[in-house]
Design an enzyme around this catalytic site. Structure first.
Site, short mmCIF file in Angstrom:
data_model
loop_
_atom_site.label_atom_id
_atom_site.label_comp_id
_atom_site.label_asym_id
_atom_site.label_seq_id
_atom_site.Cartn_x
_atom_site.Cartn_y
_atom_site.Cartn_z
CG ASP A 67 -33.82 43.78 44.01
OD1 ASP A 67 -33.69 45.01 44.12
OD2 ASP A 67 -34.92 43.23 43.81
CG HIS A 68 -33.27 47.51 41.45
ND1 HIS A 68 -34.10 46.59 42.01
CD2 HIS A 68 -33.94 48.04 40.40
CE1 HIS A 68 -35.24 46.55 41.33
NE2 HIS A 68 -35.17 47.44 40.35
CG ASP A 105 -39.75 46.92 40.86
OD1 ASP A 105 -38.58 47.31 40.85
OD2 ASP A 105 -40.27 46.28 39.92
NE ARG A 130 -40.52 48.35 32.20
CZ ARG A 130 -40.83 48.62 33.46
NH1 ARG A 130 -39.90 49.01 34.31
NH2 ARG A 130 -42.07 48.54 33.88
CB SER A 158 -39.06 52.07 36.21
OG SER A 158 -38.81 52.64 37.46
NE ARG A 183 -36.59 54.38 37.15
CZ ARG A 183 -35.84 53.97 36.13
NH1 ARG A 183 -35.13 54.83 35.45
NH2 ARG A 183 -35.76 52.71 35.79
FE1 SF4 Z 1 -34.91 44.18 38.60
FE2 SF4 Z 1 -36.81 45.71 37.56
FE3 SF4 Z 1 -35.19 44.27 35.97
FE4 SF4 Z 1 -37.00 43.06 37.45
S1 SF4 Z 1 -37.39 44.50 35.79
S2 SF4 Z 1 -34.86 42.45 37.22
S3 SF4 Z 1 -37.02 44.30 39.30
S4 SF4 Z 1 -34.61 45.99 37.29
#
Ligand code: SF4
Length: 642
Positions: free
Chosen positions: A64-65, A119, A379, A533, A535
């Site tokens: 999805d990213h 995540d 964010r 995040s 990561r």
């Molecule tokens: Fe994707 Fe993270 Fe944004 Fe949610 S916060 S849409 S998981 S990048």
């Protein structure tokens, strides 16, 4: 004894330790979640453990990213993730099926179960009564292998909701109010549990929005009870059998309590460049907006996008605004297409993206220079959008729609009659983009394109550290600062030597070269180092560059764990004032590291540059010390550690 809900779920999953705040506990994990930006590494780590199949109740691998596929690398990652999931027994959510958290809520989350995700917004599933925690990839790989998840027992912050949301006030405003009150550090070491009479009026999608962005407070997770709203949601998803009632005992105690009156809230907005920089929308009204993005895992549900489509129906997006929409899932997308709302959005001038993270993680739709971008995403850290001098504001879908129509930030209450979207009696349930594990896994060939590089080796921790301070950064440094995302860097997530060149790329583009020339060294940070995040690349890539210790005033939870897992020692100034006296280039030596860690003694830094010493402490469990000394979690597990 009367229990709150968080403690009930933790007690039902407790493997070791006792539920005393601050003590280390281990809990069993029912489900795991990975996404492509962190998932390639998780699967490489899982493979390195040498098991034939996953040993967790349900593992789901999402893409999805990064779905931009500007060259072969991204497509290589997707193919690797699909084949490795089939081989080892995970469900695979194909690119286009949606954002992991939205899809997991719709199709997999179960009240009362535990979920560990690579995540940080995994707590989204707390909206359904699931104890859902974001963690570093290696911790998730261990859970996939059937191991427990170790964490420090959090305090439970009970947020008593009273009243009901007023017209034009949304779940986004609830979590922005919480961020306004407790800041991006206020949830550290806590589970936020919602209870009280105000809970019943919130839908599961609204609860998920609140739990999702609870991650921005630094909380371990957020949690709602499972009640009639939960039952209705699961039945509408065709999963009524997954429902069970779950709630705190009537007189349950919490470690801390806060009351939040939903009826007293008004539309709120987070100003640049931190999610806790929150003010009422009316205070920034009139500010010209160049871009509006409605999407991301937090506010791209059916009700969210129906609100926007209803407001835009028959109108045109303001000529100075680029309106970008990304549905949270294929399910949402399908429903909008079938009921005509998608046509309303397109006719009004919205630019429609696929169901994926997209602009939220800097993959496309970077805003113009020196201009305001108003978003429903999670964010607004500086530069995360892809534009270094961005001015990203965060608000509800209704506030975003208002700005898309007027061209300026507008209090949505000025739009007239409020839009009310009832939850559907039946969602469009079609799991045709979720590939189940292969029936004959031994026949599956795992496809590794040239972008999939093996993990770098991990080495036992040295008894003596000597090196220079490579960089000194300030407070609230995010993992985006340490290792950016975005369309340029994301394709390198399964190639550590290549991605290591981007460490601190937005803060100090010379960092990687200096680290190589100086043979590694120390990183110095302020408070809340590593927020944001999950990561683990933000720990693994520095480790690859030879960093064995980060010294800060304090650390964010997941990053602290990631540093340990990657064999980097997270240290804290015994006297916070010492931070002020340090400069880049200072040369340090720390001896007797093993002895000090094993005894629980402070470490003493000999500052060779200034001819002085100062002390460092640490917040590490016995197990974490053993992990560090082994050179990281993978080495520790391979050597028989639990
Ligand atoms: Fe994707 Fe993270 Fe944004 Fe949610 S916060 S849409 S998981 S990048």
């Amino acid at each position: 004894m009367s229990q709150n809900l968080a403690r009930k779920i933790l007690a039902a999953h407790l493997v070791s330790g006792s539920l005393i705040p601050g003590e280390e506990i281990a809990i069993s994990i029912d489900q795991t979640l990975t996404q492509d930006a962190t998932g390639t590494l998780v699967w490489l780590e899982f493979e390195a453990m040498g098991l034939p199949r996953v040993r967790v109740g349900r593992a789901v691998s999402y893409v999805d990213h990064n779905t931009l596929q500007t060259d072969f690398r991204n497509a290589d990652d997707h193919r690797y993730l699909q084949t490795v999931a089939a081989r080892y027994g995970a469900y695979f959510s194909r690119p286009g099926n949606g954002i992991c958290h939205q899809v997991h809520l719709e199709r997999f989350a179960v009240p009362g179960q535990t979920l560990l995700g690579s995540d940080s917004h995994t707590p989204n599933a707390g909206g359904l009564g699931m104890l859902a925690i974001g963690a570093g990839g290696l911790d998730v790989a261990v859970a996939m292998a059937g191991g427990p998840f170790y964490l420090t027992m959090p305090r439970v912050l009970g947020v008593k909701l009273i009243g009901k949301l007023g017209p034009w006030v949304t779940a986004r405003d609830v979590i922005l109010e919480l961020l306004r009150r407790i800041s991006v550090k206020g949830g550290v070491g806590k589970i936020i549990e919602y209870y009280g009479p105000g809970v019943a009026s919130l839908t599961v999608d609204e609860r998920a929005t609140i739990c999702n962005m609870g991650a921005e407070t630094g909380a371990t997770t957020s949690l709602f009870p499972s009640d009639e709203q939960t039952r209705a949601y699961l039945e509408a998803q065709g999963r009524g059998e997954d429902w069970k009632p779950l709630t705190a005992d009537p007189d349950a105690a919490y470690d801390e309590v806060m009351e939040l009156d939903l009826s007293a809230l008004e539309p709120l907005i987070a100003c640049p460049s931190s999610p806790d920089n929150v003010v009422p929308v009316r205070e920034v009204e009139g500010l010209p907006v160049a871009q509006v993005f409605v999407g991301a895992c937090v506010n791209a549900s059916y009700a969210d996008l129906m609100t926007v489509a209803t407001l835009l129906r028959g109108k045109t997006v303001h000529p100075q605004v680029s309106l970008v929409i990304a549905p949270g899932s294929k399910q949402v997308f399908t429903m909008l297409a079938r009921n005509g709302a998608l046509a309303d959005l397109i006719a009004a001038g919205a630019r429609i993206l696929e169901a994926a993270c997209g602009p939220c993680v800097g993959v496309g739709q970077a805003p113009p220079s020196d201009a305001v971008s108003l978003r429903t995403s999670t964010r607004n850290f500086k530069g995360r959008s892809g534009t270094p001098d961005d001015q990203v504001y965060l608000a509800s879908p209704a506030t975003c729609a208002a700005a898309a129509l007027t061209g300026v930030i507008t209090d949505p209450r000025k739009l007239g009659t409020p839009v009310v979207i009832e939850p559907p009696a039946r969602f469009a349930v079609e799991d045709n983009m979720i590939v189940p594990p292969a029936a004959n896994p031994e026949e599956v060939q795992i496809i590794r394109g040239p972008n999939i590089k093996p993990l770098p080796p991990f080495y036992p921790f040295p008894e003596r550290l000597r090196g220079r301070v490579l960089i000194k950064v300030g407070d609230n440094i995010t993992t985006d600062h340490i290792l950016p995302a975005g369309a340029k860097v994301l394709p390198l997530r399964s190639n550590i030597p290549a991605i290591a060149e981007h460490v601190f790329g937005q803060v100090d583009p010379d960092f990687a070269r200096r680290a190589r020339e100086w043979g590694g060294g120390f990183i110095v940070g302020g408070t809340n180092y590593g927020q944001g995040s999950s990561r683990e690349h933000a720990a693994l890539a520095p480790a690859y560059l030879g960093i064995r210790a980060v010294v800060a005033r304090s650390f964010a939870r997941i990053h602290h764990a990631n540093l340990v897992n990657m064999g980097i020692l997270p240290l804290v100034f015994a006297d916070p004032a010492d931070y002020e006296t340090i400069a880049q280039g200072d040369e340090w030596e720390v001896t007797d590291v093993y002895t000090a860690l094993r005894r629980g003694d402070r470490l003493v830094v000999r500052d060779i540059t200034h001819g002085r010493t100062f002390e460092l402490t640490y917040h590490l469990t016995e197990r974490q010390i053993a992990v560090l000394l082994a050179g990281g979690l993978l080495n520790y597990i391979k050597s028989g550690g639990k």
